[in-house]
Each structure stands twice: as structure tokens, then as C-alpha cells.
Design a protein around this motif. Structure first.
Motif, PDB file in Angstrom:
ATOM      1  N   ASN A   2       0.645  -1.204  -0.079  1.00 36.13           N
ATOM      2  CA  ASN A   2      -0.030   0.027  -0.035  1.00 36.13           C
ATOM      3  C   ASN A   2       0.789   1.286   0.149  1.00 36.13           C
ATOM      4  O   ASN A   2       0.548   2.342  -0.683  1.00 36.13           O
ATOM      5  N   GLN A   3       2.055   1.330   0.642  1.00 32.96           N
ATOM      6  CA  GLN A   3       2.879   2.444   0.742  1.00 32.96           C
ATOM      7  C   GLN A   3       3.528   2.585  -0.697  1.00 32.96           C
ATOM      8  O   GLN A   3       3.762   3.562  -0.925  1.00 32.96           O
ATOM      9  N   LYS A   4       3.875   1.634  -1.351  1.00 34.00           N
ATOM     10  CA  LYS A   4       4.276   1.649  -2.613  1.00 34.00           C
ATOM     11  C   LYS A   4       3.363   2.478  -3.649  1.00 34.00           C
ATOM     12  O   LYS A   4       3.752   3.229  -4.319  1.00 34.00           O
ATOM     13  N   ILE A   5       2.129   2.059  -3.474  1.00 31.22           N
ATOM     14  CA  ILE A   5       1.063   2.721  -4.346  1.00 31.22           C
ATOM     15  C   ILE A   5       0.968   4.163  -3.917  1.00 31.22           C
ATOM     16  O   ILE A   5       0.877   4.894  -4.968  1.00 31.22           O
ATOM     17  N   ILE A   6       0.921   4.369  -2.758  1.00 27.71           N
ATOM     18  CA  ILE A   6       0.486   5.867  -2.364  1.00 27.71           C
ATOM     19  C   ILE A   6       1.921   6.434  -2.824  1.00 27.71           C
ATOM     20  O   ILE A   6       1.573   7.531  -3.453  1.00 27.71           O
ATOM     21  N   ILE A   7       3.104   6.014  -2.706  1.00 25.86           N
ATOM     22  CA  ILE A   7       4.198   6.787  -2.995  1.00 25.86           C
ATOM     23  C   ILE A   7       4.151   7.145  -4.544  1.00 25.86           C
ATOM     24  O   ILE A   7       4.623   8.115  -4.907  1.00 25.86           O
ATOM     25  N   THR A   8       3.641   6.136  -5.372  1.00 22.84           N
ATOM     26  CA  THR A   8       3.725   6.081  -6.804  1.00 22.84           C
ATOM     27  C   THR A   8       2.575   7.326  -7.231  1.00 22.84           C
ATOM     28  O   THR A   8       2.833   8.051  -8.195  1.00 22.84           O
ATOM     29  N   ILE A   9       1.513   7.104  -6.474  1.00 19.87           N
ATOM     30  CA  ILE A   9       0.418   7.961  -6.744  1.00 19.87           C
ATOM     31  C   ILE A   9       0.844   9.437  -6.724  1.00 19.87           C
ATOM     32  O   ILE A   9       0.808  10.582  -7.145  1.00 19.87           O
ATOM     33  N   LEU A  10       1.877   9.736  -5.468  1.00 17.01           N
ATOM     34  CA  LEU A  10       2.056  11.074  -4.875  1.00 17.01           C
ATOM     35  C   LEU A  10       3.065  11.666  -6.239  1.00 17.01           C
ATOM     36  O   LEU A  10       3.038  12.654  -6.489  1.00 17.01           O
TER      37      LEU A  10
END
Length: 146
Positions: A2-10
Motif C-alpha cells: 500500500n505504501q508503494k502505491i501511495i508513493i507512486t500516486i504522489l
């Protein structure tokens, strides 16, 4: 995960924001809204809805009164200009006016030329009808160089 997805989106959001900022600052700094005709010494200002407008030189035939240059203004999505500014010698303008028939609308004059405009009746679609409604506002920005 989930953290990777959030960072990618940011990261994607930051890239899009930066790109948008650069694009709009570039468009604003190029002053695309101003048209300046150096040859004849006049200018116009266009609204944002005319982004990408065309200015095309054309020669008009006035029959026995000769020819004159004209600048046609329109948009890439249409075939013909929505309005034009014709440039006349003072003698030619007097001849055209004395004929008594339809003549372009007088805009102004300098020491050499008389400037007039005519508007197209052509509207391919509702977008062009909206642009035609804006022509009078554009014409009101007509200015001659001093």
C-alpha cells in the motif's frame, strides 16, 4: 504494498502538477493572445477561447477599385476565417464608400491606410457560432500603432 502505491500516486501527482505549471506559465509568457501586424501597424487581442487562432494574409479583389490586402482570422478547426481586416489606400476606401453598396465596417486609419472589417456568415457548428459571437469584442481591441 500500500505504501508503494501511495508513493507512486504522489510522484505522478507531483509530475502532473509540475508539468501543468510549466505549461501554463509558458503559454502566458508567449502572449499568444496578442496579434500585431508589423507591416500595417495594427493589433488585436483575442480571448482564451481563441487559443491557436490563425491569421492568414489574402488579397481581396474590389473590381474596378483594384485589390487590397486582408488578414483573415479564424481557428484551425474551420475552413475559412470568421472575420477579416482589410487594408485600403485612402483613395480606394473613398471609391468603395461612394459606390453605395455593401462595404466593410470602418475601423480606423493612419496616414497611409484605412482599416475595415467584415465578418463571415459561415459557422460549421455550435462552437464556431460561439466564436462568431466573440468577434465584436475582439474588434473593440483594434489598435493602431502610433
Amino acid at each position: 504494498m500500500n505504501q508503494k502505491i501511495i508513493i507512486t500516486i504522489l510522484v505522478v501527482a507531483v509530475i502532473i502538477l509540475a508539468g501543468t505549471t510549466i505549461y501554463f506559465s509558458t503559454v502566458a509568457s508567449t502572449d499568444w493572445k496578442s496579434y500585431q501586424n508589423e507591416k500595417y501597424g495594427f493589433g488585436l487581442t483575442f480571448p482564451i477561447t481563441w487559443l491557436g487562432y490563425n491569421a492568414t494574409n489574402r488579397t481581396l479583389d474590389w473590381g474596378s477599385f483594384g485589390t487590397s490586402d486582408s488578414m483573415d482570422f479564424g481557428l484551425p478547426s474551420q475552413k475559412d476565417g470568421l472575420f477579416n481586416i482589410s487594408i485600403h489606400t485612402k483613395k480606394q476606401w473613398e471609391d468603395i464608400k461612394s459606390e453605395g453598396g455593401p462595404a466593410p465596417e470602418y475601423l480606423g486609419e493612419n496616414e497611409i491606410y484605412v482599416f475595415a472589417r467584415a465578418q463571415s456568415q459561415y459557422a460549421a457548428d455550435s462552437e464556431m457560432e460561439e466564436r462568431i459571437k466573440e468577434v465584436q469584442d475582439i474588434i473593440e481591441t483594434f489598435k493602431l500603432d502610433k
